[in-house]
Design an enzyme around this catalytic site. Sequence first.
Site, PDB file in Angstrom:
ATOM      1  N   CYS A 151       0.425   3.629   2.957  1.00 17.19           N
ATOM      2  CA  CYS A 151       0.995   3.014   4.161  1.00 17.19           C
ATOM      3  C   CYS A 151       2.519   3.057   4.098  1.00 17.19           C
ATOM      4  CB  CYS A 151       0.519   1.570   4.294  1.00 17.19           C
ATOM      5  SG  CYS A 151      -1.279   1.355   4.243  1.00 17.19           S
ATOM      6  N   CYS A 167       0.858  -1.192   0.000  1.00 13.98           N
ATOM      7  CA  CYS A 167       0.000   0.000   0.000  1.00 13.98           C
ATOM      8  C   CYS A 167       0.891   1.238   0.000  1.00 13.98           C
ATOM      9  CB  CYS A 167      -0.904  -0.011   1.231  1.00 13.98           C
ATOM     10  SG  CYS A 167      -1.736   1.546   1.567  1.00 13.98           S
TER      11      CYS A 167
END
Length: 418
Positions: A346, A343
């Site tokens: 993230c 991600c």
Amino acid sequence: YICRRIRRAEAVTGNLDDCACDVETIDSFNNDQLFPKLQALLESDYFRFYKVTLNKPCPFWTSSSHCGLRDCAVKPCSPVSSSFQPNQEECFEETREALLDWSKYDDEAQRFCVVDDEDSPDSQYVDLLLNPERFTGYKGPEAWQIWNSIYEENCFKPYTVKRPLNPNSFPSSSGGEGKTTFYSWLEGQCVEKRAFYRLISGLHASINIHLSARYLLQDSWFQKKWGHNISEFKVRFDSELTAGEGPKRLRNLYFLYLIELRALAKALPFFQQHGIRLYTGRPEEDQKHKELLLEILQLAKSFPLHFDETSLFAGDEKEAAKLREDIRLSFLNISRIMDCVDCFKCRLWGKLQTQGLGTALKILFSERQIKALPVSSDHRPSFQLNRQEIVSLLNAFGRISTSIRELKNFRSLLAEDW
């Protein structure tokens, strides 16, 4: 029964391990004094733009794929307009030119070290205010692989000792016997290795608090609603739902707060130097933001119950040097693991927060160099922080400070829920 559930949510109280501070003092200091000033500083242009490389391949295993969820995407800075509109989700030509000017200014400064991402041709500036840390939907085996690699391979833990609630362990290892074995191992470690584990656990807890506090509650074609998800918070931190692990994680968050707060206080002499500027090309604003930064650092210094870093690496000089190098290499490895996060949003916040914590440790381990800083700017300092380190240090602490503040919000919500 209601009172018992609320008390479980507020179970993190009293003195913290390995230091002379308590939870209540930190709550009061952070929420009433430091948090509002810090948030104002982090909204300034100097601190809202972070340069990062998000397309590095994972150096440890073959990543199956990048996250295809739209909330995993990062909005980079790109020239699309010469007019500034605060709500538009891109950077503009004026901002792009300013960022180039900042880079030129930084290149002319004397540096203590070179940051990998900052010099990469693939690096890009990201507006942190347009890419907030929140729940993206990234979870499952891929996410667990990241944290398992961090805990199992980089926290000095024997492979035979399983972490409580580790999903890759055998079912019996998450029971009472497994927990006893784990904490017997942890308590038997030297204070430095124990502190290192608690820092990583505290960082993990902080990230989970943000995911719970900015959770996607409603997603439709005309509206997205983000907010506090009490159920998600309970799953991660409730004592009964986590077999007693939740409160330990939160106590480690407070320990991390103390470490980074101490680093800010120790960095004050560096930022007090006349030649240190928060350069954005606008002298009046730059000076105003430096004054606010110095006010925050003075406030950090005034905290009455600081962590005593002299308790670390206080034994035999050679053994202490080896231990410090082992910890440095472990942390360096953890920072490289961030390139394995599929991600991108993230990955962005993971890289920023690990670099921020690494900068805090650099400050704490450089006390002699900071004390030897020259009074005159004519001499080359033996200690230096570049823009990347400064931006990551303050933003990383901003994340921890926000987590402490969000705990207060969750306590109120839990009380209302019951």
